[in-house]
Design an enzyme around this catalytic site. Structure first.
Site, PDB file in Angstrom:
ATOM      1  N   SER A   1      -9.028  -3.294 -10.596  1.00 11.06           N
ATOM      2  CA  SER A   1      -8.548  -4.411  -9.781  1.00 11.06           C
ATOM      3  C   SER A   1      -7.152  -4.101  -9.266  1.00 11.06           C
ATOM      4  CB  SER A   1      -8.520  -5.712 -10.601  1.00 11.06           C
ATOM      5  OG  SER A   1      -7.604  -5.609 -11.675  1.00 11.06           O
TER       6      SER A   1
ATOM      7  N   SER B   1       8.238  -1.018 -11.930  1.00  6.62           N
ATOM      8  CA  SER B   1       8.533  -2.386 -11.505  1.00  6.62           C
ATOM      9  C   SER B   1      10.041  -2.550 -11.413  1.00  6.62           C
ATOM     10  CB  SER B   1       7.959  -3.367 -12.534  1.00  6.62           C
ATOM     11  OG  SER B   1       8.485  -4.659 -12.369  1.00  6.62           O
TER      12      SER B   1
ATOM     13  N   TYR C   1       7.752  -6.000 -21.526  1.00  3.96           N
ATOM     14  CA  TYR C   1       7.392  -5.420 -20.230  1.00  3.96           C
ATOM     15  C   TYR C   1       8.546  -4.587 -19.673  1.00  3.96           C
ATOM     16  CZ  TYR C   1       5.559  -5.125 -15.470  1.00  3.96           C
ATOM     17  OH  TYR C   1       5.085  -4.670 -14.251  1.00  3.96           O
TER      18      TYR C   1
ATOM     19  N   LYS D   1       8.649  -0.407 -19.021  1.00  8.25           N
ATOM     20  CA  LYS D   1       8.897   0.195 -17.709  1.00  8.25           C
ATOM     21  C   LYS D   1      10.187   1.016 -17.701  1.00  8.25           C
ATOM     22  CE  LYS D   1       5.194  -1.377 -15.730  1.00  8.25           C
ATOM     23  NZ  LYS D   1       4.089  -0.459 -15.380  1.00  8.25           N
TER      24      LYS D   1
ATOM     25  N   THR E   1      -1.548  -9.917  -7.392  1.00  9.29           N
ATOM     26  CA  THR E   1      -2.658  -9.361  -8.161  1.00  9.29           C
ATOM     27  C   THR E   1      -2.876 -10.276  -9.372  1.00  9.29           C
ATOM     28  OG1 THR E   1      -1.291  -7.974  -9.618  1.00  9.29           O
ATOM     29  CG2 THR E   1      -1.944  -7.036  -7.492  1.00  9.29           C
TER      30      THR E   1
END
Length: 268
Positions: A14, A139, A152, A156, A187
């Site tokens: 996806s 990101s 997160y 990253k 998304t």
């Protein structure tokens, strides 16, 4: 330029991964796509028209080293080479560090950081033979620490440090390393983001109207690989955030905190 090139894309069921698969296949590449559920990928192929015959599905859970090794081995057995590895598989989280279960950060790190390390480790010998490309989908959170997303951001930041070191190690080998930071993209990553208990939060806390779509991001990634760029930072907001954080970090702490506090059901 990508005719008969072999491209591996992790997390391609996806979002950005799926859009990249369609883009590179449309440009002539043989694209190996992965997901934890192979059947999900095969179902998506039926919607891709003429590009579907260029896509090859392999089951791979990037948190498992043996799966990543098998992915590379199966690809080389089938096609004899690897030209591009796009480390796209990823997961997000949203919770205060003070109240989250540590398994949340462990899972996010295992997916976002270790998944990149595992796949790159086993693909590297073949990429060196083709002067190929390693891509990490990062990101803005990998450049500016985001409150409520400690795991997160940590994953990253770690990914970017790993890829920057890898790039420097290979200055004279012909390996291309791209760190791609799309910015906010419409998304399902926010809906699947983990809460403090490790369960998907179920819906996006941000208004996704006006965000870039996955196809736009995939097109930019394609051109960045084609031009062998070092970094790709999309969106004016992302560029401004990174630039201001270099010169006014104290001010940006407050700006970022206030932005995250405005989210629906914010933990602040």
């Amino acid at each position: 330029m990508f005719q008969n090139k072999v491209v591996i894309i992790t997390g391609a069921s996806s979002g950005i991964g799926l859009a990249c698969a369609k883009k590179f296949a449309a440009e002539g590449a043989k694209v190996v796509v992965t997901s934890r559920n192979k059947n999900t990928l095969v179902e998506k192929f039926d919607l891709m028209g003429g590009a579907s015959d260029k896509l090859f599905a392999i089951q791979c859970d990037v948190t498992k080293e043996e799966d990543c090794k098998s992915l590379i081995e199966q690809t080389v057995k089938e096609f004899g080479k690897i030209d591009v590895l796009i480390n796209n598989a990823g997961i997000s989280m949203r919770a205060l560090f003070n109240s989250l279960d540590l398994k949340v950060i462990q899972h996010v790190m295992q997916t976002n950081f270790w998944g990149t390390v595992y796949c790159t480790k086993y693909a590297l010998p073949y990429l060196l033979k083709t002067n190929g490309s390693v891509v990490g989908i990062s990101s803005t959170a990998g450049k500016v620490g985001l409150p409520g997303r400690t795991g997160y951001s940590a994953s990253k930041f770690a990914m970017e440090g790993f890829l920057e070191s890898l790039r420097t190690e290979n200055l004279h080998t012909g390996l291309h390393v791209l760190v791609a930071c799309p910015g906010f993209t419409a998304t399902n990553i926010r809906a699947k983001a983990l809460n403090g208990d490790g369960n998907p939060q179920g819906s996006s806390p941000r208004d996704e109207r006006g965000m870039m779509n996955a196809d736009e991001v995939a097109n930019s990634i394609y051109h960045a690989v084609y031009k062998r760029k070092r970094d790709m930072l999309l969106s004016t907001q992302g560029k401004l955030t990174v630039w201001l954080n270099k010169f006014f970090p104290g001010m940006m702490d407050k700006v970022v905190f206030n932005q995250m506090r405005k989210e629906e059901d914010s933990p602040f």
